[in-house]
Design an enzyme around this catalytic site. Structure first.
Site, PDB file in Angstrom:
ATOM      1  N   HIS A 217       0.836  -1.202   0.000  1.00 12.39           N
ATOM      2  CA  HIS A 217       0.000   0.000   0.000  1.00 12.39           C
ATOM      3  C   HIS A 217       0.869   1.250   0.000  1.00 12.39           C
ATOM      4  O   HIS A 217       0.442   2.330   0.397  1.00 12.39           O
ATOM      5  CB  HIS A 217      -0.902   0.041   1.232  1.00 12.39           C
ATOM      6  CG  HIS A 217      -1.586  -1.252   1.508  1.00 12.39           C
ATOM      7  ND1 HIS A 217      -1.104  -2.159   2.414  1.00 12.39           N
ATOM      8  CD2 HIS A 217      -2.689  -1.801   0.969  1.00 12.39           C
ATOM      9  CE1 HIS A 217      -1.898  -3.210   2.440  1.00 12.39           C
ATOM     10  NE2 HIS A 217      -2.872  -3.025   1.566  1.00 12.39           N
ATOM     11  N   HIS A 394      -9.534  12.565  15.287  1.00 11.60           N
ATOM     12  CA  HIS A 394     -10.189  11.976  16.457  1.00 11.60           C
ATOM     13  C   HIS A 394     -11.572  12.573  16.707  1.00 11.60           C
ATOM     14  O   HIS A 394     -12.507  11.840  17.062  1.00 11.60           O
ATOM     15  CB  HIS A 394      -9.304  12.115  17.700  1.00 11.60           C
ATOM     16  CG  HIS A 394      -9.841  11.346  18.863  1.00 11.60           C
ATOM     17  ND1 HIS A 394     -10.070   9.984  18.804  1.00 11.60           N
ATOM     18  CD2 HIS A 394     -10.245  11.731  20.105  1.00 11.60           C
ATOM     19  CE1 HIS A 394     -10.572   9.578  19.962  1.00 11.60           C
ATOM     20  NE2 HIS A 394     -10.689  10.613  20.754  1.00 11.60           N
ATOM     21  N   GLY A 395     -11.716  13.877  16.497  1.00  7.78           N
ATOM     22  CA  GLY A 395     -13.032  14.499  16.677  1.00  7.78           C
ATOM     23  C   GLY A 395     -14.048  13.964  15.689  1.00  7.78           C
ATOM     24  O   GLY A 395     -15.123  13.488  16.063  1.00  7.78           O
ATOM     25  N   ILE A 396     -13.693  14.006  14.430  1.00  6.89           N
ATOM     26  CA  ILE A 396     -14.641  13.568  13.399  1.00  6.89           C
ATOM     27  C   ILE A 396     -14.916  12.067  13.505  1.00  6.89           C
ATOM     28  O   ILE A 396     -16.050  11.607  13.342  1.00  6.89           O
ATOM     29  CB  ILE A 396     -14.134  13.949  11.978  1.00  6.89           C
ATOM     30  CG1 ILE A 396     -15.055  13.424  10.876  1.00  6.89           C
ATOM     31  CG2 ILE A 396     -12.764  13.460  11.681  1.00  6.89           C
ATOM     32  CD1 ILE A 396     -16.062  14.417  10.497  1.00  6.89           C
ATOM     33  N   GLY A 397     -13.876  11.296  13.844  1.00  6.78           N
ATOM     34  CA  GLY A 397     -14.057   9.849  13.970  1.00  6.78           C
ATOM     35  C   GLY A 397     -15.013   9.509  15.108  1.00  6.78           C
ATOM     36  O   GLY A 397     -15.929   8.702  14.947  1.00  6.78           O
ATOM     37  N   THR A 437      -8.539   3.859  14.757  1.00  6.37           N
ATOM     38  CA  THR A 437      -8.297   2.977  15.891  1.00  6.37           C
ATOM     39  C   THR A 437      -9.380   3.143  16.936  1.00  6.37           C
ATOM     40  O   THR A 437      -9.927   2.176  17.449  1.00  6.37           O
ATOM     41  CB  THR A 437      -6.951   3.345  16.542  1.00  6.37           C
ATOM     42  OG1 THR A 437      -5.991   3.519  15.512  1.00  6.37           O
ATOM     43  CG2 THR A 437      -6.504   2.287  17.489  1.00  6.37           C
ATOM     44  N   SER A 438      -9.673   4.394  17.268  1.00  7.11           N
ATOM     45  CA  SER A 438     -10.603   4.595  18.366  1.00  7.11           C
ATOM     46  C   SER A 438     -11.982   4.049  18.017  1.00  7.11           C
ATOM     47  O   SER A 438     -12.689   3.557  18.892  1.00  7.11           O
ATOM     48  CB  SER A 438     -10.686   6.076  18.741  1.00  7.11           C
ATOM     49  OG  SER A 438     -11.216   6.811  17.672  1.00  7.11           O
ATOM     50  N   GLY A 479      -6.491  -3.644  21.758  1.00 10.34           N
ATOM     51  CA  GLY A 479      -5.481  -2.627  21.433  1.00 10.34           C
ATOM     52  C   GLY A 479      -4.115  -2.967  21.995  1.00 10.34           C
ATOM     53  O   GLY A 479      -3.109  -2.472  21.515  1.00 10.34           O
ATOM     54  N   ARG A 536      -0.913   5.966  16.090  1.00 11.38           N
ATOM     55  CA  ARG A 536      -0.332   6.785  15.045  1.00 11.38           C
ATOM     56  C   ARG A 536       0.567   7.888  15.564  1.00 11.38           C
ATOM     57  O   ARG A 536       1.356   8.456  14.822  1.00 11.38           O
ATOM     58  CB  ARG A 536      -1.461   7.470  14.272  1.00 11.38           C
ATOM     59  CG  ARG A 536      -1.952   6.677  13.131  1.00 11.38           C
ATOM     60  CD  ARG A 536      -2.994   7.505  12.421  1.00 11.38           C
ATOM     61  NE  ARG A 536      -4.142   6.680  12.097  1.00 11.38           N
ATOM     62  CZ  ARG A 536      -4.226   5.967  11.007  1.00 11.38           C
ATOM     63  NH1 ARG A 536      -3.265   5.946  10.141  1.00 11.38           N
ATOM     64  NH2 ARG A 536      -5.293   5.237  10.771  1.00 11.38           N
TER      65      ARG A 536
HETATM   66  P1  ADP Z   1      -6.436   6.935  14.625  1.00 15.98           P
HETATM   67  O1  ADP Z   1      -5.292   6.800  15.595  1.00 15.98           O
HETATM   68  O2  ADP Z   1      -6.651   5.664  13.851  1.00 15.98           O
HETATM   69  O3  ADP Z   1      -6.367   8.171  13.798  1.00 15.98           O
HETATM   70  P2  ADP Z   1      -8.260   8.265  16.426  1.00 15.98           P
HETATM   71  O4  ADP Z   1      -7.517   9.513  16.072  1.00 15.98           O
HETATM   72  O5  ADP Z   1      -9.735   8.322  16.375  1.00 15.98           O
HETATM   73  O6  ADP Z   1      -7.751   7.036  15.559  1.00 15.98           O
HETATM   74  O7  ADP Z   1      -7.889   7.844  17.901  1.00 15.98           O
HETATM   75  C1  ADP Z   1      -6.636   8.081  18.440  1.00 15.98           C
HETATM   76  C2  ADP Z   1      -6.658   7.580  19.881  1.00 15.98           C
HETATM   77  O8  ADP Z   1      -6.796   6.176  19.898  1.00 15.98           O
HETATM   78  C3  ADP Z   1      -5.364   7.848  20.618  1.00 15.98           C
HETATM   79  O9  ADP Z   1      -5.380   9.135  21.174  1.00 15.98           O
HETATM   80  C4  ADP Z   1      -5.356   6.780  21.695  1.00 15.98           C
HETATM   81  O10 ADP Z   1      -6.025   7.190  22.873  1.00 15.98           O
HETATM   82  C5  ADP Z   1      -6.194   5.690  21.077  1.00 15.98           C
HETATM   83  N1  ADP Z   1      -5.374   4.534  20.721  1.00 15.98           N
HETATM   84  C6  ADP Z   1      -4.553   4.381  19.677  1.00 15.98           C
HETATM   85  N2  ADP Z   1      -3.990   3.155  19.678  1.00 15.98           N
HETATM   86  C7  ADP Z   1      -4.479   2.530  20.793  1.00 15.98           C
HETATM   87  C8  ADP Z   1      -4.301   1.243  21.390  1.00 15.98           C
HETATM   88  N3  ADP Z   1      -3.509   0.339  20.822  1.00 15.98           N
HETATM   89  N4  ADP Z   1      -4.983   0.957  22.518  1.00 15.98           N
HETATM   90  C9  ADP Z   1      -5.795   1.869  23.096  1.00 15.98           C
HETATM   91  N5  ADP Z   1      -6.009   3.082  22.578  1.00 15.98           N
HETATM   92  C10 ADP Z   1      -5.356   3.419  21.459  1.00 15.98           C
HETATM   93 MG    MG Z   2      -6.386  10.062  14.590  1.00 20.10          MG
END
Ligand code: ADP
Ligand code: MG
Length: 585
Positions: A217, A394-397, A437-438, A479, A536
Site C-alpha cells: 500500500h 479523532h473528533g470527526i471519527g 483505531t478509536s 489494542g 499513530r
Molecule cells: P487513529 O489513531 O486511527 O487516527 P483516532 O484519532 O480516532 O484514531 O484515535 C486516536 C486515539 O486512539 C489515541 O489518542 C489513543 O487514545 C487511542 N489509541 C490508539 N492506539 C491505541 C491502542 N492500541 N490501545 C488503546 N487506545 C489506542
Molecule cells: Mg487520529
C-alpha cells in the site's frame, strides 16, 4: 490506472458482485464478503481469511475446498469492519470452530480481533494466525511486527489443507503458525497504483529506480536502487532472503514469484528461471513452486519473492489438492452445492426481551445520546488535539461513530430490544462508521458491555460492574496498549479501578460513576507528561509531549457526562435495581 467503474465509491462492492456472478460454483455472497457455495463437511474448521479489496486473487479468489472457507472483503485497501468479519465467520462456521488468518496490518488486527471476541463470547471458538512474512518491514527478532504480503498464500494453503484433512482447531492453528514462522518474502516496486477515481497514484517510485521492500500500500521501503537487470534482481532477492532463514530450515523450499499487478507473466517467468537456478546452486531443492499473480495491489508495478521452508508435514499440506476460483491444485472430488444460503442465516437470532432488559435498553440508548452530545460539543477540540502528533481525525471519527451508535441504539430500543441487543447494534454501527483505531476500540467495548448485560429477568449492581469490566477488557485485549503508552487506556484503567473500588464498598451507581469520572479526567490530563508508545502518534512522540492524549481526553469527557446524567436521576425503574450493590432480586 483503474478505469472501469460507474461510481468509484461502489467499486469494491460491485467488483465483488461480479466476481461471485463469474464463480457461482465456488462462492456465494454474504453481507461482508463471500463464503463457499459448496457444502462444507460438518465439524470442519472454517478458515476465514480477508482484508482490503484490490489484492485479487487475495482474498476472495482463494475460497474453495482445500483452501479458505470464506473471505471477509473490506473496501479498497481498507480492512473489513468487525461486523463484516463476524457475519462472514458465522456463515462459514460448520461447527468445528473458526481460524481467522490475514496479513498483519493495524486496522485488520483491530477489526478481526473485535469479531473474534464476539464469536468467542457467543460460543463459536475462534483463533487467529497473523501472516508476517515481509522481511523488509521489521528485523528478524521482531517477526511479530512484520506485515503480511504474498506469504498469505502459504499460510492459508496449509491451514486450508489441514482443515480439509479434518484436523481440529488446535492442529489447524498450530500448522498455520508454523507455516507463517517458516515463510519469508521480499518485494520490489517500480511504480505505484491508483485507487478507483483517484487522479494520482497512491505513491510513486522515481523513474528508472526500484524501491526495495516497499509495502503493497506504499508503506516505506528499505532502500532505492537504480533499475537492475533481471539477473541482478534475482540475486538481490535471493541473497536477502537467504540471510533471513528460519530455524531448522532444511533444504526443501517452495519459491513463489508473485506479480503485484502490471508485471507481465513472461517477465515473471524470466525472473523465476534465474531465481530457481540460484536456489539450486545454493544446495536447495525447489518444491512445487508458483509463479504468477497471487497477492496483487491493483495496477502496482512490482513483484515479490517468497520462500516457504518446508518440513515433512508442511510439504504434505502444501502438496494437497485445492480448488478455488484463482488457485487449483491436484484433484478433489466435486462438491455438492450448499442449499441456498440465506442472508438471514447470518442475521441475529430473535430474542424475547424481558421487561427489565428492554427498560435498560432504553436507558442505554439515552446514555449514548448523552455521549453524542458531549462529543459534538468537543469535536473540534479533539480534532485539534489529535492533529498535534496524530492525524487530526479523532473528533470527526468519534462523532461519526457515536452518531451511528445513537441511531442504531434508538432503533433497537424503539423496537423493545434488550439492553444487550441495543448495545451490540450500537457498537457494531460505531466501529463500522467511525473508522480509525478509536472507532474499532469503542465499538468493541460497547458490544462487550452489551454482551455483559445481555437479556436478564432483572439487573443488579454487579451487572454494572461486569459491564464496566467488559468494556475496559475489550479495549486492552484488542489494542494491547499498556499503562503509560499514552493512550485512552491511561484514563480507562484508573476509571475502572476507582469505579470497582467504590462499587465494592457499596457506593451507589451514580456516585461511583462520578468519583470514577473525576479520576478519569485527572488521569487524562496527566497523559500530557507521557510519550506515545502506541498508535499513530508514536512516530511524532516528541511533538506530543506537553499535550494530553486525545483518546484519553475524550474518554474522560464522556465518563463525566454519563456520570452527570446518572446523577440527574433519570426515572427508569431498572436503574433502581442497577444502582447500589445489594439491591434487587
Ligand atoms: P487513529 O489513531 O486511527 O487516527 P483516532 O484519532 O480516532 O484514531 O484515535 C486516536 C486515539 O486512539 C489515541 O489518542 C489513543 O487514545 C487511542 N489509541 C490508539 N492506539 C491505541 C491502542 N492500541 N490501545 C488503546 N487506545 C489506542
Ligand atoms: Mg487520529
Amino acid at each position: 490506472m483503474t478505469q472501469i467503474f460507474d461510481n468509484p465509491a461502489d467499486f469494491a462492492d460491485q467488483a465483488l458482485d461480479g466476481f461471485v456472478a463469474a464463480n457461482r460454483g465456488y462462492v456465494a455472497r454474504v453481507n461482508g464478503g463471500v463464503v463457499r457455495s459448496t457444502e462444507v463437511p460438518a465439524g470442519q474448521v472454517a478458515l476465514v481469511v480477508g482484508g482490503g479489496s484490490g489484492h485479487y486473487p487475495a482474498f476472495a479468489g482463494l475460497v474453495g475446498p482445500g483452501l479458505a472457507t470464506a473471505s471477509a472483503c473490506g473496501n479498497m485497501f481498507a480492512s473489513p469492519a468487525a461486523g463484516q468479519v463476524y457475519r462472514v465467520a458465522k456463515a462459514a462456521n460448520a461447527g468445528g470452530g473458526v481460524l481467522l488468518s490475514y496479513g498483519n496490518y493495524a486496522g485488520d488486527v483491530l477489526h478481526f480481533g473485535q469479531a473474534q471476541l464476539r464469536l468467542n463470547a457467543e460460543g463459536i471458538e475462534t483463533r487467529t494466525v497473523l501472516v508476517t512474512d515481509d522481511i523488509a518491514s521489521a528485523p528478524q527478532d521482531q517477526m511479530e511486527k512484520r506485515r503480511g504480503i504474498a506469504g498469505d498464500l502459504t499460510v492459508f494453503k496449509v491451514a486450508g489443507a489441514a482443515a480439509e484433512a479434518g484436523l481440529n482447531l488446535d492442529e489447524v492453528e498450530r500448522l498455520a503458525k508454523k507455516a507463517n514462522d517458516r515463510t519469508r518474502s521480499l518485494g520490489v516496486a517500480f511504480d505505484g497504483c491508483t485507487l478507483p477515481g483517484a487522479g494520482e497514484p497512491l505513491f510513486h517510485v522515481p523513474v528508472g529506480q526500484m524501491s526495495l521492500g516497499l509495502g503493497i500500500h506504499g508503506e516505506p521501503g528499505i532502500s532505492e536502487h537504480p533499475m537492475p537487470t533481471a539477473s541482478e534482481l534475482a540475486q538481490l532477492l535471493v541473497s536477502r532472503l537467504l540471510e533471513d532463514i528460519p530455524e531448522k530450515s532444511g533444504t526443501r523450499v517452495v519459491a513463489i514469484v508473485n506479480g503485484l499487478g502490471t508485471v507481465k507473466y513472461d517477465e515473471l517467468f524470466l525472473l523465476f528461471g534465474k531465481i530457481e537456478k540460484l536456489l539450486t546452486d545454493a544446495g536447495l531443492t525447489v518444491v512445487e513452486p508458483e509463479c504468477g499473480e497471487l497477492v496483487t495491489s491493483l495496477d502496482m508495478s512490482g513483484l515479490s519473492l517468497t520462500l516457504f521452508w518446508l518440513d515433512e508435514e508442511l510439504e504434505q499440506l502444501w502438496a494437497a489438492p485445492a480448488d478455488t476460483p484463482a488457485y487449483r491444485k491436484g484433484n478433489l472430488a466435486p462438491r455438492a452445492l450448499r442449499n441456498a444460503l440465506k442472508e438471514d442465516e447470518t442475521a441475529a437470532e430473535t430474542e424475547t426481551p424481558t421487561a427489565a432488559s428492554a427498560d435498560l435498553g432504553r436507558t442505554a440508548a439515552a446514555v449514548l445520546a448523552q455521549m453524542r452530545d458531549v462529543v459534538v460539543e468537543h469535536e473540534a477540540e479533539l480534532g485539534n488535539l489529535d492533529a498535534i502528533a496524530g492525524d487530526g481525525d479523532h473528533g470527526i471519527g468519534m462523532r461519526r461513530g457515536v452518531d451511528a451508535a445513537v441511531d442504531a441504539a434508538n432503533q433497537a430500543a424503539a423496537g423493545g430490544a434488550s439492553a444487550g441487543r441495543v448495545l451490540e447494534s450500537a457498537g457494531e454501527a460505531w466501529s463500522e462508521r467511525a473508522g480509525g483505531t478509536s472507532g474499532a476500540l469503542w465499538g468493541s467495548a460497547v458490544i462487550a458491555a452489551g454482551l455483559a448485560l445481555g437479556n436478564r429477568e432483572s439487573y443488579r449492581g454487579s451487572d454494572a460492574a461486569a459491564a464496566v469490566t467488559a468494556f475496559v477488557d475489550a479495549i486492552t485485549e484488542l489494542g494491547k496498549a499498556e499503562p503509560g503508552d499514552k493512550t485512552m487506556v491511561d484514563a480507562l484503567l484508573p476509571f475502572r479501578d476507582a469505579f470497582l473500588n467504590e462499587h465494592d464498598g457499596g457506593t451507589p451507581l451514580a456516585d461511583s460513576l462520578t468519583i470514577a469520572a473525576e479520576v478519569a479526567k485527572a488521569a487524562a490530563a496527566q497523559t500530557a507528561g507521557l510519550r506515545p508508545l502506541k498508535g499513530r502518534a508514536r512516530p511524532l512522540a516528541a511533538k506530543s509531549l506537553g499535550h494530553p492524549d486525545p483518546g484519553a481526553v475524550s474518554f474522560g469527557l464522556i465518563a463525566e457526562r454519563v456520570a452527570v446524567y446518572f446523577q440527574s436521576g433519570p426515572d427508569h425503574s431498572e436503574l433502581a435495581s442497577v444502582a447500589g450493590n445489594g439491591a434487587a432480586s
